[in-house]
Design a protein around this motif. Structure first.
Motif, PDB file in Angstrom:
ATOM      1  N   PHE A  16       0.873  -1.168   0.000  1.00  0.00           N
ATOM      2  CA  PHE A  16       0.000   0.000   0.000  1.00  0.00           C
ATOM      3  C   PHE A  16       0.912   1.221   0.000  1.00  0.00           C
ATOM      4  N   ASP A  17       0.380   2.432   0.169  1.00  0.00           N
ATOM      5  CA  ASP A  17       1.312   3.561   0.090  1.00  0.00           C
ATOM      6  C   ASP A  17       1.201   4.513   1.275  1.00  0.00           C
ATOM      7  N   GLY A  18       0.802   3.989   2.444  1.00  0.00           N
ATOM      8  CA  GLY A  18       0.652   4.838   3.624  1.00  0.00           C
ATOM      9  C   GLY A  18       1.918   4.916   4.473  1.00  0.00           C
ATOM     10  N   ASP A  19       1.726   5.170   5.771  1.00  0.00           N
ATOM     11  CA  ASP A  19       2.842   5.494   6.663  1.00  0.00           C
ATOM     12  C   ASP A  19       3.302   4.356   7.569  1.00  0.00           C
ATOM     13  N   ILE A  20       2.428   3.385   7.814  1.00  0.00           N
ATOM     14  CA  ILE A  20       2.754   2.390   8.840  1.00  0.00           C
ATOM     15  C   ILE A  20       3.002   1.020   8.205  1.00  0.00           C
ATOM     16  N   SER A  21       4.208   0.503   8.423  1.00  0.00           N
ATOM     17  CA  SER A  21       4.527  -0.837   7.937  1.00  0.00           C
ATOM     18  C   SER A  21       4.054  -1.854   8.961  1.00  0.00           C
ATOM     19  N   LEU A  22       3.252  -2.808   8.529  1.00  0.00           N
ATOM     20  CA  LEU A  22       2.787  -3.851   9.451  1.00  0.00           C
ATOM     21  C   LEU A  22       3.684  -5.069   9.348  1.00  0.00           C
ATOM     22  N   MET A  23       4.014  -5.599  10.519  1.00  0.00           N
ATOM     23  CA  MET A  23       4.775  -6.835  10.576  1.00  0.00           C
ATOM     24  C   MET A  23       4.065  -7.647  11.658  1.00  0.00           C
ATOM     25  N   CYS A  24       3.017  -8.340  11.268  1.00  0.00           N
ATOM     26  CA  CYS A  24       2.148  -8.970  12.263  1.00  0.00           C
ATOM     27  C   CYS A  24       2.094 -10.484  12.033  1.00  0.00           C
ATOM     28  N   ALA A  25       1.640 -11.191  13.074  1.00  0.00           N
ATOM     29  CA  ALA A  25       1.568 -12.646  12.967  1.00  0.00           C
ATOM     30  C   ALA A  25       0.123 -13.073  12.771  1.00  0.00           C
ATOM     31  N   GLY A  26      -0.106 -13.780  11.685  1.00  0.00           N
ATOM     32  CA  GLY A  26      -1.434 -14.317  11.443  1.00  0.00           C
ATOM     33  C   GLY A  26      -2.258 -13.418  10.543  1.00  0.00           C
ATOM     34  N   ALA A  27      -3.006 -14.054   9.643  1.00  0.00           N
ATOM     35  CA  ALA A  27      -3.757 -13.316   8.641  1.00  0.00           C
ATOM     36  C   ALA A  27      -4.833 -12.437   9.276  1.00  0.00           C
ATOM     37  N   GLY A  28      -5.631 -13.024  10.147  1.00  0.00           N
ATOM     38  CA  GLY A  28      -6.773 -12.300  10.686  1.00  0.00           C
ATOM     39  C   GLY A  28      -6.358 -11.171  11.603  1.00  0.00           C
ATOM     40  N   LEU A  29      -5.317 -11.402  12.413  1.00  0.00           N
ATOM     41  CA  LEU A  29      -4.845 -10.337  13.305  1.00  0.00           C
ATOM     42  C   LEU A  29      -4.283  -9.187  12.477  1.00  0.00           C
ATOM     43  N   THR A  30      -3.554  -9.518  11.413  1.00  0.00           N
ATOM     44  CA  THR A  30      -2.985  -8.477  10.558  1.00  0.00           C
ATOM     45  C   THR A  30      -4.108  -7.669   9.904  1.00  0.00           C
ATOM     46  N   THR A  31      -5.137  -8.359   9.430  1.00  0.00           N
ATOM     47  CA  THR A  31      -6.286  -7.689   8.814  1.00  0.00           C
ATOM     48  C   THR A  31      -6.978  -6.766   9.824  1.00  0.00           C
ATOM     49  N   THR A  32      -7.084  -7.249  11.074  1.00  0.00           N
ATOM     50  CA  THR A  32      -7.728  -6.445  12.113  1.00  0.00           C
ATOM     51  C   THR A  32      -6.889  -5.223  12.469  1.00  0.00           C
ATOM     52  N   VAL A  33      -5.585  -5.398  12.550  1.00  0.00           N
ATOM     53  CA  VAL A  33      -4.701  -4.248  12.805  1.00  0.00           C
ATOM     54  C   VAL A  33      -4.850  -3.238  11.660  1.00  0.00           C
ATOM     55  N   TYR A  34      -4.954  -3.742  10.449  1.00  0.00           N
ATOM     56  CA  TYR A  34      -5.171  -2.884   9.273  1.00  0.00           C
ATOM     57  C   TYR A  34      -6.451  -2.055   9.468  1.00  0.00           C
TER      58      TYR A  34
END
Lengths: 294, 374
Positions: B243-261
């Motif tokens: 994506f082109d925003g400000d925060i790089s996500l480095m999360c564990a698990g698909a659903g948790l990453t989606t929720t953090v998003y």
């Protein structure tokens, strides 16, 4: 009463001699599960945690009584292992394998439906009735996450399950039985198929479903409630409200295609039958208090 | 893995489904020779994975060499990253049919979808004229039965030679669906020509990534991806979206990453990249952080709640990655689950301030990305 598994359920472990199999068998026993035997082809006669290992499910069942089978089997061999368990008449099967081929998954589900068996998974942490037993892997020893209680939980999202159950416990509740439906596009068992068990369970007051974008499992729960087949309160947390259309967000099942499977549709379906949807995981506790009149 | 049209058509051809005469070219210098094979008029079809190529002007009908040269150049130079063009004879058509096979998770069936109005998007048709869509459900443990093929053909209103030919295509397409571990196989449109020949006008084939171990025919190349980062991470087996925003996500698990998003969007922040470093990748902190650092993000947010993926192992990996990569931007951690106490000590010792609540971590990341102190 518990759903799917309690401390008396006699469990076989397929793939018991592998690293994960051994490790989690120890923890399943630690959680209270009645593990009666294990299976690994070529390893008959070995003992794991004091349980005898057999070459095959048939050979194990000639010696011990089994109600449920726990599979620690790699995805490419999962179909064979599930069919082996079904062949021996086992009606409760949990597979945690992440990466089961789609075509195998569809055959597994069809076979289970045709013999009236429940296959839970894949791509799940499994099933747990906190304080009683588990099949799979949950950090049951962390009490702030898996405290026994009266809230049923079903989840498509392994990584969010601990987060949500922790919120349920934080709000003063606990978990009766948790079923990890799994994150694959074709899980062996669907949310709606488990709801009647929660409906009949006198130890469950309400059900929380942890869902996400893609597929139709959340909408099917709403249909069950509308049709009166499930009458207890229903609370949901759904991931992917802001997910871009057409992008596959992690799970293969988590994609909006052809305008179907958006979280917005799912929220409408659940709310239209009186269910509640938490915008954030931490709101689940308050919603549970609200629907239970506390 | 989604295949390009020309690859799907190769599959069709190999199982005996007719396709138009065609040549794949990767530069304009090959065009003349290709046109010599197909003749004029011909069709220039850009080989990209995006849907709606026709509407985007990426498919061009041309009647002579001059038009062909001009249009071919335009396609290669378009903004759509067109590297390959399928040059095809223009087929004279009498009728078009829609045909696809996928799975139905609810009934646990293979599902054949057919429609006598080919050429349109099936999703559009499903909304506008659902009664026109024919669905046939196949027991995956029995396979497609001949009576089912006949029934589909009759419901499409076919007769004579065309009925026989399309019945044969349905049978062959089903075999290709099985053999390729397809999530979806689609011919839209399936042409019926003036001579009652049946020819696949387009082709879609999406192969299940989980079946890669028994489907090793296609090499992963840059062409399949929208960005370099998505390509590089795919080679590593790390799920990644640019994506082109400000925060790089480095999360564990698909659903948790989606929720953090989701939570970042609620808080008014923007996401630079979605990256999962859980599951089998939980020991790949170094590689994951390298991928994040390639973005112009302002902060890296790490959120996990693992069971098998041990928190202490992840924390050690993160500290090691920080020591080696010396990241130029702040890192926020929220690492919980198995051995979380040990993880907390490791992170604190390395000078990080571990957080334990997902939302608190998200708020922190959003405020730091907006310029606040860590």
């Amino acid at each position: 009463m518990s759903i799917f598994i309690d401390e008396k359920t006699r469990v076989l472990v397929q793939g018991i001699t592998g690293k994960e199999g051994k490790y989690w068998t120890e923890h399943m026993i630690g959680c209270g599960t009645t593990v009666v035997a294990g299976v690994t082809p070529g390893k008959e006669g070995q003992q794991i945690e004091g349980r005898t290992v057999y070459h095959s499910v048939r050979r194990a069942l000639s010696k011990v009584e089994v109600e449920a089978s726990m599979l620690f089997v790699p995805p490419m061999f999962t179909k064979d292992a599930v069919f082996e368990a079904l062949d021996s008449g086992i009606k409760k099967i949990v597979t945690v394998a992440d990466g089961i081929p789609l075509h195998d998954a569809i055959q597994i589900r069809r076979a289970a439906l045709s013999v009236g068996a429940l296959v839970i998974g894949g791509n799940t942490s499994g099933v747990i009735s906190p304080g009683k037993a588990m099949m799979g892997f949950f950090p049951y020893w962390i009490e702030r996450v898996y405290k026994p209680g009266r809230i049923g939980v079903m989840t498509r999202i392994g990584s969010l399950t601990n987060e949500v159950t922790a919120m349920i416990v934080k709000a003063g509740f606990g978990v009766s039985s948790l079923i990890g439906i799994g994150g694959d596009p074709v899980p062996g068992t669907r949310f709606a198929e488990m709801l009647p068990f929660y409906e009949a369970d006198d130890k469950t007051d309400a059900v929380v479903i942890i869902g996400e974008l893609g597929g139709s499992m959340e909408e099917e729960c709403a249909e069950m409630k509308r049709d009166g087949l499930y009458t207890k309160p229903l609370v949901a947390f759904l991931g992917g409200r802001t997910a871009p259309v057409g992008k596959r967000m992690g799970h293969a099942g988590a994609i909006v295609s052809g305008g179907k499977g958006t979280v917005k549709d799912k929220i409408e379906a659940i709310e239209s039958v009186g269910g509640k949807v938490a915008e954030r995981p931490r709101f689940i506790g308050d919603l549970l208090k609200e629907v239970l009149g506390l | 893995m989604k295949l390009f049209e020309y690859q799907a058509k190769e599959v069709f051809k190999n199982i005996g489904i007719s396709i138009p005469e065609g040549v794949v070219i990767t530069s304009i210098s090959e065009l003349k020779r290709a046109a010599g094979k197909t003749g004029f008029p011909l069709v220039l079809k850009s080989q990209i994975l995006m849907g709606g190529r026709g509407k985007a002007g990426l498919i061009r009908f041309v009647k002579d060499q001059v038009e062909a040269d001009k249009n071919c150049l335009e396609l290669f130079e378009s903004d759509y990253n067109v590297n390959t063009i399928l040059v095809e004879e223009a087929v004279g058509i009498k009728n078009e049919i829609y045909l696809s096979i996928t799975v139905d998770p609810v009934t646990a069936s293979h599902m054949i979808i057919a429609c006598s109005d080919g050429g349109v998007e099936i999703e559009t048709l499903a909304v506008e004229a659902p009664e026109k869509i024919i669905r046939e459900f196949v027991d995956p443990n029995l396979g497609l039965m001949p009576f089912q093929i006949k029934d589909i053909a009759f419901r499409l209103g076919l007769e004579g030679e065309v009925l026989k030919k399309i019945s044969s295509v349905i049978g062959k397409l089903y075999q290709a669906f099985l053999k390729n571990d397809a999530e979806l196989i689609e011919i839209n449109p399936l042409f019926i020509t003036g001579n009652d020949d049946v020819i696949a006008g387009d082709g879609k084939l999406s192969i299940d990534d989980n079946a890669e171990f028994r489907q090793k025919t296609y090499e992963i190349t840059r062409e399949y991806f929208d960005s370099d980062a998505e390509y590089e991470s795919a080679l590593e087996g790390i799920p990644y979206l640019q994506f082109d925003g400000d925060i790089s996500l480095m999360c564990a698990g698909a659903g948790l990453t989606t929720t953090v998003y989701d939570l970042i969007n609620y808080e008014g922040g923007t996401v630079a990249n979605y990256l999962e470093f859980g599951g089998p990748n939980y020991k790949k902190a170094l590689r994951a952080m390298e991928l994040c650092l390639k973005n112009d993000s302002k902060v890296i947010l790490i959120v996990t709640f693992g069971t098998i993926a041990r928190a202490d192992v992840m924390a050690e990996g993160i500290v090691d990655a920080i020591n080696r990569l010396k990241p130029d931007r702040p890192i926020i951690t929220c690492i919980r689950g198995t051995n979380e106490e040990a993880a907390s000590k490791i992170l604190t010792k390395a000078g990080l301030v571990p957080l334990y609540d997902t939302e608190e971590a998200v708020r922190k990341a959003v405020s730091v990305a907006a310029g606040d102190e860590l």
